[in-house]
Design a protein around this motif. Structure first.
Motif, mmCIF file in Angstrom:
data_model
loop_
_atom_site.group_PDB
_atom_site.id
_atom_site.type_symbol
_atom_site.label_atom_id
_atom_site.label_comp_id
_atom_site.label_asym_id
_atom_site.label_seq_id
_atom_site.Cartn_x
_atom_site.Cartn_y
_atom_site.Cartn_z
ATOM 1 N N SER A 74 0.851 -1.196 0.000
ATOM 2 C CA SER A 74 0.000 0.000 0.000
ATOM 3 C C SER A 74 0.882 1.240 0.000
ATOM 4 C CB SER A 74 -0.913 0.013 1.227
ATOM 5 O OG SER A 74 -0.157 0.147 2.420
ATOM 6 N N VAL A 75 0.451 2.252 -0.744
ATOM 7 C CA VAL A 75 1.190 3.518 -0.831
ATOM 8 C C VAL A 75 0.243 4.662 -0.495
ATOM 9 C CG1 VAL A 75 2.555 5.045 -2.293
ATOM 10 C CG2 VAL A 75 2.694 2.563 -2.611
ATOM 11 N N THR A 76 0.671 5.498 0.440
ATOM 12 C CA THR A 76 -0.111 6.669 0.823
ATOM 13 C C THR A 76 0.735 7.913 0.586
ATOM 14 O OG1 THR A 76 -1.238 5.410 2.552
ATOM 15 C CG2 THR A 76 -1.360 7.818 2.683
ATOM 16 N N GLY A 77 0.186 8.869 -0.144
ATOM 17 C CA GLY A 77 0.920 10.086 -0.426
ATOM 18 C C GLY A 77 1.690 9.986 -1.725
ATOM 19 N N PHE A 78 2.390 11.060 -2.083
ATOM 20 C CA PHE A 78 3.135 11.140 -3.337
ATOM 21 C C PHE A 78 4.546 10.614 -3.109
ATOM 22 C CE2 PHE A 78 5.781 13.654 -6.367
ATOM 23 C CZ PHE A 78 5.312 13.048 -7.528
ATOM 24 N N TYR A 79 4.836 9.454 -3.702
ATOM 25 C CA TYR A 79 6.141 8.809 -3.518
ATOM 26 C C TYR A 79 7.116 9.351 -4.559
ATOM 27 C CZ TYR A 79 9.767 5.230 -3.602
ATOM 28 O OH TYR A 79 10.967 4.587 -3.584
ATOM 29 N N ASP A 80 8.109 10.105 -4.115
ATOM 30 C CA ASP A 80 9.111 10.663 -5.024
ATOM 31 C C ASP A 80 10.403 10.874 -4.237
ATOM 32 O OD1 ASP A 80 10.403 11.786 -7.185
ATOM 33 O OD2 ASP A 80 9.665 13.804 -6.762
#
Length: 369
Positions: A265-271
């Motif tokens: 799961s990914v929450t937020g802008f991954y950069d």
């Protein structure tokens, strides 16, 4: 022209960000010459046998560039002699330089009126790396404040050279530890499985019962598949990281190689920068290795939460867990993860109880990581 304090601050900020030795010395020399009274500069590294090597230069007069820097690098040198005799400790005016004089005589009118220079050793504690030289037209000696500036910059460069050297040693140590870990994994898993196949094959030769013979072949087949899966996982770790499709795709593929069911799961802008992403991928790999080897479960959950000031990574399983007060295979496997997270400037926490699974939480600061 910048003030001495501002120039030293700018050079310090530049050096703090550099990790490549050659880029560092070239950039520091350029900053020094561009924003001071010095017109040109050159830097020698001197090895343990006392042999100098020109490593950087900036705005040299044509006479010193001729013939492949022949007059700058060849012939007797008072500075190098004093350095090798450990008689040079501070920034010093050089009143007679045979190399500059020979260059002037060989190429009249091409020395930009540079006849003298100042020199300073590059030191870090008791360790010495070489010499930094500077010069200006029509200048036979530099004032004390100019020599103080030169000495301060040389100290900064020397300290940075030592830091880069230590970082390189630590990187080499990490590579050695990684190879040792892979060798142990190879011995503990694939080697034992191959040994088992050999024993079973040898025993099968004497079997006459078709049912028992079939069971032996089934055992050989299953063990072979398991060994092949293990080898693929180990080879994957040795191959260059393929993050072209993103870290999520890469870690899901790796979990598949391990035979794990993975939920991500990914929450937020991954950069994040490439070096951070590679480090995080290795941490996740190690976490999944621990799940497969020690948890007794074939399921794992990875969560990525991106916040403005930090990146949070969670690796969780519902396996057998372990007592954190006791050494175990799981706890030993955390060493590599902790080292990698520390390199990224982050922190790693672990929660585990026997029979209740294990949860690993990683926090990495955002920004300049």
């Amino acid at each position: 022209m910048k003030s001495k304090l501002q120039l030293l601050k700018d050079i310090a900020e530049f050096l703090n960000e550099e990790t490549d030795r050659d880029t560092m010395i070239e950039g520091a020399l350029k900053l020094l010459v561009d924003h001071s009274e010095f017109e040109t500069g050159w830097l020698f590294f001197i090895d343990s046998d006392g042999n100098p090597e020109l490593k950087a230069h900036y705005r040299l007069p044509p006479s010193l560039e001729k013939e492949g820097y022949h007059h700058l690098c060849e012939g007797k040198c008072w500075c190098v002699n004093k350095y090798n005799n450990r008689e040079l400790e501070r920034a010093t005016n050089i009143f007679v330089c045979s190399r500059l004089e020979k260059a002037r005589m060989a190429y009249p009118g091409e020395n930009n009126n540079i006849t003298h220079h100042a020199t300073v050793p590059l030191l870090s504690g008791d360790e010495s790396f070489g010499l930094l030289n500077v010069a200006s037209p029509d200048t036979e000696q530099f004032a004390k404040d100019e020599l103080d500036l030169l000495e301060s910059v040389a100290f900064q460069i020397g300290s940075t050279l030592k830091r880069i050297e230590l970082n390189a040693q630590e990187q080499e140590n990490m590579i050695i530890r990684e190879r040792q870990r892979l060798a142990r994994d190879l011995h503990d898993s694939v080697n034992q499985m191959l040994f088992s196949i050999g024993i079973t094959s040898h025993a099968a030769k004497n079997l006459k019962d078709r049912e028992k013979l079939s069971d032996a072949f089934d055992s050989i087949e299953n063990t072979s598949k398991h060994a092949m899966s293990e080898m693929k996982a180990l080879i994957w770790q040795l191959k260059p990281i393929g993050l072209e499709e993103g870290i999520i795709d890469a870690i899901e593929k790796y979990a598949g190689l391990l035979g794990l069911e993975l939920e991500v799961s990914v929450t937020g802008f991954y950069d994040v920068p490439d070096n951070v992403e590679i480090g995080l991928y290795r941490v996740m790999q190690e976490g999944l290795n621990n799940v497969r080897k020690h948890s007794g479960s074939n399921q794992a959950v990875i969560s990525i939460v991106s916040k403005p000031d930090e990146l949070l990574i969670g690796i969780k399983d519902e396996g057998i867990g372990f007592d954190q007060k006791e050494k175990s295979g799981y706890s030993y496997g955390l060493g590599n993860m902790k080292d990698r997270v520390k390199k990224l400037g982050g922190m790693l926490d672990i929660e585990s109880k026997q029979g209740e699974g294990t949860s690993i939480k990683v926090s990495i600061p955002r920004g300049e990581s």
